[in-house]
Design an enzyme around this catalytic site. Structure first.
Site, PDB file in Angstrom:
ATOM      1  N   SER A 114       0.964  -1.143   0.022  1.00  0.00           N
ATOM      2  CA  SER A 114      -0.097  -0.077  -0.173  1.00  0.00           C
ATOM      3  C   SER A 114       0.767   1.207   0.052  1.00  0.00           C
ATOM      4  O   SER A 114       1.905   1.405   0.595  1.00  0.00           O
ATOM      5  CB  SER A 114      -1.018   0.069   1.238  1.00  0.00           C
ATOM      6  OG  SER A 114      -1.647   1.356   1.429  1.00  0.00           O
ATOM      7  N   TYR A 141      -2.423   0.562   9.894  1.00  0.00           N
ATOM      8  CA  TYR A 141      -2.700  -0.118   8.643  1.00  0.00           C
ATOM      9  C   TYR A 141      -1.355  -0.029   7.748  1.00  0.00           C
ATOM     10  O   TYR A 141      -0.681  -1.030   7.413  1.00  0.00           O
ATOM     11  CB  TYR A 141      -3.601   0.328   8.001  1.00  0.00           C
ATOM     12  CG  TYR A 141      -3.698  -0.120   6.530  1.00  0.00           C
ATOM     13  CD1 TYR A 141      -3.971  -1.316   6.392  1.00  0.00           C
ATOM     14  CD2 TYR A 141      -3.290   0.785   5.520  1.00  0.00           C
ATOM     15  CE1 TYR A 141      -3.927  -2.062   4.869  1.00  0.00           C
ATOM     16  CE2 TYR A 141      -3.484   0.168   4.192  1.00  0.00           C
ATOM     17  CZ  TYR A 141      -3.771  -1.060   3.711  1.00  0.00           C
ATOM     18  OH  TYR A 141      -3.570  -1.325   2.647  1.00  0.00           O
ATOM     19  N   LYS A 178     -17.521  -1.623   0.707  1.00  0.00           N
ATOM     20  CA  LYS A 178     -16.311  -1.254   1.483  1.00  0.00           C
ATOM     21  C   LYS A 178     -16.879  -0.217   2.577  1.00  0.00           C
ATOM     22  O   LYS A 178     -15.982   0.326   3.573  1.00  0.00           O
ATOM     23  CB  LYS A 178     -15.383  -0.668   0.872  1.00  0.00           C
ATOM     24  CG  LYS A 178     -14.475  -2.059   0.095  1.00  0.00           C
ATOM     25  CD  LYS A 178     -13.293  -1.407  -0.988  1.00  0.00           C
ATOM     26  CE  LYS A 178     -12.296  -0.689  -0.235  1.00  0.00           C
ATOM     27  NZ  LYS A 178     -11.439  -1.933   0.607  1.00  0.00           N
TER      28      LYS A 178
END
Length: 325
Positions: A114, A141, A178
C-alpha cells in the site's frame, strides 16, 4: 490453478474478472464471505471453489501440484483500524505463511502492499529497497504493510517470482461493500447526481488550499492488468516492491470536476471540517513514481486518465445500477 486471497473483495474479485476475460478459469478464492454483500462480486465469475482462510493450507496440501501462483489480496485494508494486534496477525503473519508456501512450491506470489507505507511523505514516492528502509508510516494499517514489505526483502529463500504492489488510491466497480473505506468517487456519486453538491474536506495547511490535497487516483481496470502482468508473465522481472498508480496526482477539486462532468452537472463543492481523528494521519499529497515499474517490472501499458476512468465508472456501472464488473 491460481489461488486468489481476498477474492471476493474489491481488488481480488476484479482480478478474477480480468483473468476470466483472459480465458483463465481455474481460480480458487480464499475469503470470508460472512453476512455482507461482497459475495455478489463472485456471482458472474468462473471459479472452482471458495475456501475459508482457516482452511486454505488443508486445501493446498491436497491440490499443491496444480498450483500455478498466488495473488494475495486478502488483508485488513482499513486505514482507520485501531487494533494493531489484529493488523499484525492478518497483514503480517498470514502474509508470511503465503510467502513460505510459494517458496516451498516454487510458484509466483504477488501481494498487496500500500501507498500508506509512505507515511507523511509528499514527494519522492520511490519504491526502491533503500527508500523502503527509511519509511515511517503514520497509521497502524500502513505500519503492518510496511513491516511485511521489510520482512519480504530480507528473505534469502523466496518464491521464484514475487512482487509486493504498493497500491495508491484505487477506485472503480466492485468496491460498493467497503462502506466508509470505499473511494471518494463512489461516495461522490449520490451527492453530485442527486444533491448537486459535493462535500470535500477542508485543508489545514497553508500550502494547500481547500480541495487541493492531491492523490494518485488509479482505476481498478488498470490495477488488475498490473497484477496479472506479474502473476502470469513469462518474462523475467526483478523481484521486489512496485508502486501501482498512474504516476500523476490529481487534486480532490479535479476529481470533483470529473464527477460532475460525468453526470452533466455544474461543479458545486462545499468544504467541510475533517474529523480530528483523521488530521494527524492524513496524507496531503501522493504520487507514484513509476520508474521501477517500467524498467525493472517491465510493465509498459498506459494508465487511464482520471476523467476517463470516472466517466466509465459512472456511465457504465453506477449510473446503470451496476455495482460490479
Amino acid at each position: 490453478m491460481y489461488l486468489i486471497t481476498g477474492g471476493a473483495g474489491f481488488i481480488g474479485s476484479a482480478l478474477i474478472w480480468h483473468l476470466n476475460n483472459m480465458g483463465i478459469r481455474d481460480v480458487v478464492v480464499v475469503d470470508f464471505l460472512g453476512t455482507d454483500d461482497k459475495w455478489r462480486n463472485l456471482v458472474t465469475r468462473d471459479i472452482v471453489d471458495v475456501i475459508s482462510p482457516k482452511n486454505w493450507q488443508t486445501w493446498l496440501s491436497q491440490h499443491s501440484r496444480k498450483l500455478k501462483g498466488i495473488a494475495h489480496m486478502g488483508a485488513c485494508s482499513s486505514t482507520t483500524e485501531t487494533n494493531a494486534d489484529f493488523l499484525i496477525k492478518n497483514n503480517v503473519h498470514e502474509s508470511m505463511e503465503y510467502f513460505k508456501v510459494c517458496t516451498n512450491y516454487r510458484v509466483p506470489l504477488i501481494y498487496a502492499s500500500s501507498a500508506a507505507t509512505y507515511g507523511a511523505r509528499e514527494k519522492q514516492f520511490y519504491d526502491t529497497d533503500e527508500t523502503t528502509k527509511s519509511l515511517k508510516p503514520i497509521n497502524k494499517y500502513g505500519y503492518s504493510k510496511h513491516l511485511f514489505d521489510k520482512w519480504a526483502l530480507q528473505q534469502n529463500c523466496h518464491p521464484p517470482k514475487w512482487a509486493g504492489l504498493k497500491f495508491f488510491n484505487v477506485y472503480g466497480p466492485n468496491e460498493y461493500h467497503k462502506g466508509a473505506q470505499a473511494s471518494v468517487a463512489l461516495h461522490a456519486y449520490p451527492q453530485v447526481n442527486e444533491n448537486g453538491i459535493l462535500n470535500l474536506f477542508k485543508s489545514y495547511r497553508q500550502e494547500f488550499s481547500d480541495g487541493e490535497q492531491r492523490r494518485d487516483f488509479v482505476y481498478i481496470k488498470d490495477v488488475v492488468k498490473v497484477i496479472s502482468h506479474f502473476l502470469l508473465s513469462e518474462e523475467s522481472f526483478e523481484n521486489g516492491l512496485y508502486n501501482v498508480g498512474t504516476g500523476e496526482a490529481s487534486s480532490f477539486n479535479e476529481l470533483a470536476a470529473a464527477c460532475f462532468k460525468a453526470v452533466n452537472k455544474k461543479t458545486n463543492i462545499a468544504y467541510i471540517e475533517m474529523p480530528e481523528t483523521l488530521r494527524a494521519q492524513y496524507q496531503y499529497s501522493t504520487e507514484a513514481d513509476l520508474s521501477k515499474l517500467r524498467a525493472e517490472g517491465k510493465y509498459q501499458d498506459d494508465f487511464t486518465p482520471l476523467e476517463e476512468g470516472v466517466l466509465d465508472y459512472y456511465n457504465n456501472y453506477i449510473g446503470k445500477g451496476k455495482q460490479t464488473l
